[in-house]
Motif scaffolding. Structure first.
Motif, mmCIF file in Angstrom:
data_model
loop_
_atom_site.group_PDB
_atom_site.id
_atom_site.type_symbol
_atom_site.label_atom_id
_atom_site.label_comp_id
_atom_site.label_asym_id
_atom_site.label_seq_id
_atom_site.Cartn_x
_atom_site.Cartn_y
_atom_site.Cartn_z
ATOM 1 N N THR A 35 0.712 -1.078 -0.064
ATOM 2 C CA THR A 35 0.122 -0.038 -0.102
ATOM 3 C C THR A 35 0.987 1.455 0.004
ATOM 4 N N THR A 36 1.866 0.956 0.786
ATOM 5 C CA THR A 36 2.833 2.382 0.730
ATOM 6 C C THR A 36 3.368 2.412 -0.582
ATOM 7 N N GLY A 37 4.024 1.423 -1.296
ATOM 8 C CA GLY A 37 4.533 1.690 -2.577
ATOM 9 C C GLY A 37 3.314 2.155 -3.554
ATOM 10 N N ARG A 38 2.000 1.765 -3.724
ATOM 11 C CA ARG A 38 1.041 2.274 -4.215
ATOM 12 C C ARG A 38 0.951 3.790 -3.907
ATOM 13 N N LEU A 39 1.020 4.392 -2.818
ATOM 14 C CA LEU A 39 0.870 5.620 -2.378
ATOM 15 C C LEU A 39 2.046 6.392 -2.881
ATOM 16 N N VAL A 40 3.234 5.927 -2.849
ATOM 17 C CA VAL A 40 4.462 6.597 -3.297
ATOM 18 C C VAL A 40 4.360 6.691 -4.725
ATOM 19 N N THR A 41 4.015 5.632 -5.506
ATOM 20 C CA THR A 41 4.282 5.666 -6.898
ATOM 21 C C THR A 41 3.215 6.552 -7.347
ATOM 22 N N GLY A 42 1.770 6.378 -6.884
ATOM 23 C CA GLY A 42 0.791 7.275 -7.273
ATOM 24 C C GLY A 42 0.898 8.575 -7.072
ATOM 25 N N LEU A 43 1.612 9.154 -5.999
ATOM 26 C CA LEU A 43 2.083 10.467 -5.968
ATOM 27 C C LEU A 43 3.138 10.966 -6.885
ATOM 28 N N GLY A 61 2.695 7.933 -16.957
ATOM 29 C CA GLY A 61 1.772 6.781 -17.568
ATOM 30 C C GLY A 61 2.460 5.450 -17.009
ATOM 31 N N VAL A 62 3.521 5.323 -17.124
ATOM 32 C CA VAL A 62 4.435 3.853 -16.733
ATOM 33 C C VAL A 62 4.135 3.897 -15.180
ATOM 34 N N ILE A 63 4.412 4.898 -14.290
ATOM 35 C CA ILE A 63 4.513 4.739 -12.903
ATOM 36 C C ILE A 63 3.111 4.450 -12.488
ATOM 37 N N TRP A 64 2.102 5.364 -13.152
ATOM 38 C CA TRP A 64 0.674 5.072 -12.904
ATOM 39 C C TRP A 64 0.147 3.535 -13.230
ATOM 40 N N LEU A 65 0.825 3.014 -14.051
ATOM 41 C CA LEU A 65 0.333 1.680 -14.272
ATOM 42 C C LEU A 65 0.926 0.590 -13.096
ATOM 43 N N VAL A 66 2.077 0.869 -12.654
ATOM 44 C CA VAL A 66 2.546 0.136 -11.460
ATOM 45 C C VAL A 66 1.841 0.492 -10.286
ATOM 46 N N SER A 67 1.357 1.782 -10.111
ATOM 47 C CA SER A 67 0.630 2.102 -9.140
ATOM 48 C C SER A 67 -0.758 1.334 -8.743
ATOM 49 N N CYS A 68 -1.265 1.298 -10.077
ATOM 50 C CA CYS A 68 -2.539 0.520 -10.128
ATOM 51 C C CYS A 68 -2.400 -0.765 -9.740
ATOM 52 N N ALA A 73 -2.619 -5.327 -5.810
ATOM 53 C CA ALA A 73 -1.688 -6.330 -4.967
ATOM 54 C C ALA A 73 -1.735 -6.464 -3.360
ATOM 55 N N ASP A 74 -1.802 -5.275 -2.863
ATOM 56 C CA ASP A 74 -2.251 -5.346 -1.363
ATOM 57 C C ASP A 74 -3.186 -5.951 -0.922
ATOM 58 N N GLY A 75 -4.487 -6.013 -1.603
ATOM 59 C CA GLY A 75 -5.510 -6.796 -1.330
ATOM 60 C C GLY A 75 -5.232 -8.196 -1.213
ATOM 61 N N GLU A 76 -4.722 -8.344 -2.574
ATOM 62 C CA GLU A 76 -4.455 -9.943 -2.764
ATOM 63 C C GLU A 76 -3.524 -10.599 -1.761
ATOM 64 N N LEU A 77 -2.389 -9.834 -1.314
ATOM 65 C CA LEU A 77 -1.574 -10.458 -0.442
ATOM 66 C C LEU A 77 -2.339 -10.515 0.665
ATOM 67 N N ALA A 78 -3.010 -9.531 1.568
ATOM 68 C CA ALA A 78 -3.731 -9.677 2.615
ATOM 69 C C ALA A 78 -4.494 -11.102 2.619
ATOM 70 N N TYR A 91 -6.023 2.172 5.606
ATOM 71 C CA TYR A 91 -4.910 2.945 5.152
ATOM 72 C C TYR A 91 -4.884 2.635 3.537
ATOM 73 N N ASP A 92 -5.359 1.448 2.840
ATOM 74 C CA ASP A 92 -5.526 1.276 1.521
ATOM 75 C C ASP A 92 -6.677 2.105 0.970
ATOM 76 N N THR A 93 -7.759 2.253 1.765
ATOM 77 C CA THR A 93 -8.984 3.241 1.434
ATOM 78 C C THR A 93 -8.470 4.569 1.085
ATOM 79 N N VAL A 94 -7.836 5.148 2.079
ATOM 80 C CA VAL A 94 -7.521 6.654 2.294
ATOM 81 C C VAL A 94 -6.340 6.757 1.038
ATOM 82 N N SER A 95 -5.333 5.947 0.909
ATOM 83 C CA SER A 95 -4.547 6.028 -0.096
ATOM 84 C C SER A 95 -4.934 5.994 -1.399
ATOM 85 N N ASP A 96 -5.993 5.204 -1.647
ATOM 86 C CA ASP A 96 -6.621 5.236 -2.895
ATOM 87 C C ASP A 96 -7.669 6.365 -3.273
#
Length: 208
Positions: A35-43, A61-68, A73-78, A91-96
């Protein structure tokens, strides 16, 4: 007709990320790390879009694809590691919410040098506010138990929010002005629609 609707966690992107995170189960990598990786790459993607330069937009656009992908991935790992937690969900909801809303604002800022001119940031602000409000209201609609699965379901193996992946090719092919105009209309529309649905659900619950 129900068979065409995508059930929760069964979309193509869920299946893809499930295979990607399978090797991480049982390791020190946690869903919150992703989730932190999602937040950092999204920003980072938002920052690239806001520059307004063609090369920065492509990389955004490349970074956005990784962020998506990390967003899935975070939910699937959980789920695979049985490591879900109330904090992780929040944390996931607020980041999204933050990343998705800021993305439209960043696109609008970046388009200030396009044919949209000063209308770019204004459209970005309108789209950002609409998307944020629609997302918050959708979360409340789901929490109220007014829908069976999600506020807006997908079809044929695609989730409703899989549309976010399309922003990567839109960045690569210069389609952001048209995407932003559509979002400035669609965001407020879905916010109003979801507010109406939530009000009706609450009225129905009160009547019951």
């Amino acid at each position: 007709m129900k068979s065409i609707y995508t059930q929760p966690h069964t979309s193509w992107t869920h299946r893809l990320t499930r295979m990607m995170v399978q090797p991480l189960v049982g390791t020190r990598v946690t869903p919150n790390h992703l989730t932190t990786g999602r937040l950092v790459t999204g920003l980072a993607s938002c920052a690239a879009f806001a520059v307004g330069d063609a090369q920065w937009t492509v990389w955004g656009g490349v970074i956005w694809l990784v962020s998506c992908l990390l967003d899935r991935a975070d939910g699937e790992l959980a789920r695979l590691g049985n490591s879900s937690s109330p904090f992780g969900h929040l944390y996931d909801t607020v980041s999204d919410l933050a990343v998705n809303a800021l993305m439209f604002l960043a696109i609008g800022i970046g388009l200030r040098t396009s044919w949209l001119g000063e209308a770019g940031p204004l459209l970005g602000l309108l789209a950002s506010a609409g998307v944020l409000l629609a997302s918050v209201l959708s979360t409340r609609l789901e929490a109220a138990g007014a829908v069976e699965t999600k506020a807006y379901v997908g079809i044929l193996g695609f989730d409703f929010d899989d549309a976010l992946y399309l922003f990567a090719p839109a960045a690569w092919f210069g389609l952001f002005p048209y995407i932003l105009i559509g979002a400035a209309i669609g965001g407020p529309f879905f916010a109003i629609l979801t507010a109406v649905r939530l009000r009706a659900a609450r009225a129905g619950a009160g009547a019951g």
